[in-house]
Design an enzyme around this catalytic site. Sequence first.
Site, PDB file in Angstrom:
ATOM      1  N   HIS A   2       5.068  -7.157  -2.149  1.00  0.00           N
ATOM      2  CA  HIS A   2       5.971  -6.924  -1.010  1.00  0.00           C
ATOM      3  C   HIS A   2       6.281  -8.239  -0.313  1.00  0.00           C
ATOM      4  CE1 HIS A   2       2.785  -7.441   2.041  1.00  0.00           C
ATOM      5  NE2 HIS A   2       1.988  -6.791   1.184  1.00  0.00           N
TER       6      HIS A   2
ATOM      7  N   CYS B 199      -2.781  -7.189  -1.735  1.00  0.00           N
ATOM      8  CA  CYS B 199      -1.423  -7.166  -2.286  1.00  0.00           C
ATOM      9  C   CYS B 199      -0.982  -8.556  -2.715  1.00  0.00           C
ATOM     10  CB  CYS B 199      -0.446  -6.627  -1.245  1.00  0.00           C
ATOM     11  SG  CYS B 199      -0.602  -4.848  -0.948  1.00  0.00           S
TER      12      CYS B 199
END
Length: 349
Positions: free
Chosen positions: A307, A325
């Site tokens: 992201h 992430c």
Amino acid sequence: MRSRPFIAVAALVAALLVLGAATVIYDRGRQDTIAEGVTVGGVDVGGLKHDAAAAKLRRAILEPLRQTIVVDHGNQRWRLTAREARVTTNLDATVDEALARSRKGNVLQRSYRGLTGGKVDARLQPEVTFSDAAVIRLLDRVRRSVNRPAMNATIKFAVSGPQTTPSHEGLAVDATQLHRKVNAALVSPTAQRRMSAATHHVKPKVSDGDLEKQYDTALIVNREAFKLTVYKRLKPVKSYSVAIGTVGRDTPAGLYKIQNKAVDPAWTKPNSDWVPKDQRGDVVPGGDPANPLKARWLGIFDGAGIHGIDPSEYGSIGHAASHGCVRMRIPDVEDLYPRVPVGAPIFIA
């Protein structure tokens, strides 16, 4: 004194008796002789007696059938002897049948045929038998030496990129065709005793092209170098600098697939120790300044994904700074997003 008619009749009867006796004697003298026109396996045995016909047939039929069959492929040779193949034939019985056919008709018909050169149209075929198991063993020897399996193209992901092993065609003997040729040679004295094993190529189930199509898009994350590289048809097309998980909250290593994608994704606060207990499970809408998943989301595994991040955090790129992430600058994640379909493999090393 007897009359002339009586004498004539008596003479005629005597002549007929003599002729009949001569006919019987002639016929008996030929009972061991095969009539003209009789062939056995294409060999003319007309006019021969039993033993002479049998000897001729052994030379013309049995001796060739006893010759070894040789199969070749390139410089390799395989042999099948008549003894191993258990080749047998009923030549004596066939000669007996030829004699039986020669006795067709009554004594007068046979004698007339013999005296006038008449023929019996009889084309006999001897029965030849062999061991099919021996032929199968020969075929198995040929296949073991000649056959080679097709090799599928394979792929292994590494930090340096997809490592592929090219496919190779296999080779296989045309066993059915060879089986027919060997069988035909075993029963025919005129057949070629040497033959080549024909082969055909076997295509792999997965070719190099198939592998390229299957992995049309792939991602590799090099955690040590903080790089994410996009591969198209197994060739690198673009790399991006990224941030990864901190120690203890590592970005998961291994081979995964992109599970889902979203533009301006909503964020559900995870049940993790870094989220206040009373906020766990709360949903932050996409586009909200408090939503850390900026611009784009590509899900990987167990809540981890790729992201964007707020521009104020661009300084974390190139470091272990996330909660697991893969973080990217917003322009980079927007550039990456359309390049990667759901289901694309991603290897994290």
